[in-house]
Enzyme design. Structure first.
Site, PDB file in Angstrom:
ATOM      1  N   HIS A   4      54.347  35.165  16.565  1.00 21.46           N
ATOM      2  CA  HIS A   4      54.147  33.906  17.288  1.00 21.46           C
ATOM      3  C   HIS A   4      52.821  33.930  18.028  1.00 21.46           C
ATOM      4  O   HIS A   4      52.487  34.917  18.685  1.00 21.46           O
ATOM      5  CB  HIS A   4      55.282  33.644  18.278  1.00 21.46           C
ATOM      6  CG  HIS A   4      55.102  32.368  19.044  1.00 21.46           C
ATOM      7  ND1 HIS A   4      55.047  31.138  18.440  1.00 21.46           N
ATOM      8  CD2 HIS A   4      54.905  32.138  20.382  1.00 21.46           C
ATOM      9  CE1 HIS A   4      54.858  30.199  19.350  1.00 21.46           C
ATOM     10  NE2 HIS A   4      54.766  30.778  20.530  1.00 21.46           N
ATOM     11  N   CYS A   7      53.127  27.578  14.694  1.00 19.22           N
ATOM     12  CA  CYS A   7      52.383  28.109  15.846  1.00 19.22           C
ATOM     13  C   CYS A   7      50.950  28.508  15.531  1.00 19.22           C
ATOM     14  O   CYS A   7      50.050  28.249  16.324  1.00 19.22           O
ATOM     15  CB  CYS A   7      53.133  29.280  16.469  1.00 19.22           C
ATOM     16  SG  CYS A   7      53.190  30.780  15.438  1.00 19.22           S
ATOM     17  N   ARG A  35      46.870  13.883   9.587  1.00 17.34           N
ATOM     18  CA  ARG A  35      47.968  13.527  10.484  1.00 17.34           C
ATOM     19  C   ARG A  35      49.258  14.264  10.119  1.00 17.34           C
ATOM     20  O   ARG A  35      50.358  13.714  10.213  1.00 17.34           O
ATOM     21  CB  ARG A  35      48.202  12.007  10.505  1.00 17.34           C
ATOM     22  CG  ARG A  35      46.980  11.200  10.913  1.00 17.34           C
ATOM     23  CD  ARG A  35      47.302   9.732  11.107  1.00 17.34           C
ATOM     24  NE  ARG A  35      48.228   9.553  12.235  1.00 17.34           N
ATOM     25  CZ  ARG A  35      47.844   9.505  13.518  1.00 17.34           C
ATOM     26  NH1 ARG A  35      46.564   9.637  13.827  1.00 17.34           N
ATOM     27  NH2 ARG A  35      48.731   9.326  14.477  1.00 17.34           N
ATOM     28  N   ASP A  75      51.507  26.826  25.399  1.00 21.89           N
ATOM     29  CA  ASP A  75      52.073  26.979  24.053  1.00 21.89           C
ATOM     30  C   ASP A  75      52.453  25.589  23.540  1.00 21.89           C
ATOM     31  O   ASP A  75      53.214  24.876  24.192  1.00 21.89           O
ATOM     32  CB  ASP A  75      53.307  27.890  24.118  1.00 21.89           C
ATOM     33  CG  ASP A  75      53.805  28.316  22.752  1.00 21.89           C
ATOM     34  OD1 ASP A  75      53.336  27.764  21.734  1.00 21.89           O
ATOM     35  OD2 ASP A  75      54.686  29.202  22.698  1.00 21.89           O
ATOM     36  N   GLU A  97      56.171  21.641  12.267  1.00 24.79           N
ATOM     37  CA  GLU A  97      56.819  21.513  10.948  1.00 24.79           C
ATOM     38  C   GLU A  97      56.355  22.612  10.003  1.00 24.79           C
ATOM     39  O   GLU A  97      55.263  23.156  10.146  1.00 24.79           O
ATOM     40  CB  GLU A  97      56.553  20.126  10.351  1.00 24.79           C
ATOM     41  CG  GLU A  97      55.092  19.707  10.327  1.00 24.79           C
ATOM     42  CD  GLU A  97      54.548  19.542   8.924  1.00 24.79           C
ATOM     43  OE1 GLU A  97      55.051  20.244   8.018  1.00 24.79           O
ATOM     44  OE2 GLU A  97      53.625  18.729   8.737  1.00 24.79           O
TER      45      GLU A  97
END
Length: 273
Positions: free
Chosen positions: A107, A69, A64, A122, A39
């Protein structure tokens, strides 16, 4: 925030006995992507994304929340180091949007060596992320609920592709050069603050389901992709309904004093409805 393997295991629902083997690596990857959602809400709420170990643990484990990435694979790298895995971070150029020119390295992914064999891991590529470790050799393929992933070689680079919808789709391109904290600090700042960054213009959430399938939230549009091929869509969610979806479908904590998502925050995000 002090790092705790026990708290991380509780966060992802892992109750096994970890070993430095591929079976443990696969179990951690599967539990992680089923428990910690991808997110970008903090980017849209103009909150800084901090990548030090303590900040990652507090946000993704204690509060939480999820992340993208740099956060997801940063946390998993720390976990694997604590478990005595040989792990290093790599950086990739994202190709999924078919850019007209060579994109920057934005990334983060992991290379894990187990008993002399390298594996690509990943947990931070959103709805298209790998759901299991992949042998780090040209031509390697893994079959998943999301499709078939294949690692292709192109000179000194590797390209991860996904066979989906009847064609191979390039996801990202990378080489084997080691990356350092400073590299991800710069890339993270670029992605979070560059005005044209995709992450600044869209609400993007995804979580892979333990039984296969996945759930996604693209702006205020929710989709449940079942492992049986059945797709359920819910369009034009209200901020109140988004809060329910974040908690129930993406397993996000919303009440943490620093990392929580309030009703005011959700109404601010309503501009993406």
């Amino acid at each position: 925030m002090a790092f705790s393997l026990e708290e991380y295991f509780a966060r992802i629902g892992y109750d096994g006995t970890p070993q430095t083997d591929v079976e443990t690596l696969a179990a951690l990857q599967a539990h992680h992507i089923a428990s910690i959602a991808f997110e970008n809400l903090d980017v849209l709420l103009d909150r800084e994304i901090h990548l030090d170990d303590g900040a990652l643990f507090e946000k993704l484990v204690t509060a939480r929340r999820g992340g993208y990435c740099f956060e997801q694979n940063g946390l998993l790298e720390r976990v694997l180091r604590e478990l005595r895995f040989n792990v290093r971070s790599l950086a990739a150029r994202v190709l999924i949007a078919q850019p007209n020119q060579v994109p920057p390295r934005t990334h983060r992914l992991l290379c894990v060596t187990v008993h002399g064999e390298e594996w690509l891991v990943d947990v931070g590529f959103g709805s298209q992320t790998l759901t299991q470790p992949m042998r780090f050799v040209a031509g390697a393929e893994v079959v998943t609920h999301s499709g078939i992933y294949r690692l292709e070689a192109d000179h000194d680079d590797f390209i991860l592709t996904l066979f989906q919808g009847g064609e191979w789709q390039p996801l990202y391109r990378f080489d084997t050069e080691d990356q350092y904290a400073a590299d991800f600090l710069m890339a993270n700042h670029f992605i979070a603050h560059w005005p044209d960054s995709h992450f600044r213009h869209h609400i993007l959430l995804s979580r892979h389901l333990p039984e296969g399938g996945k759930v996604t939230l693209n702006n205020f549009h929710f989709t449940h992709y079942g492992s049986d091929g059945v797709t359920i869509r819910e369009e034009d969610l209200t901020p109140e309904r988004v809060a329910e979806v974040l908690e129930k479908e993406f397993l996000l904590g919303l009440t943490h004093p620093q990392h929580g998502i309030s009703s005011v925050n959700l109404h601010k995000l309503n501009r993406f409805a």
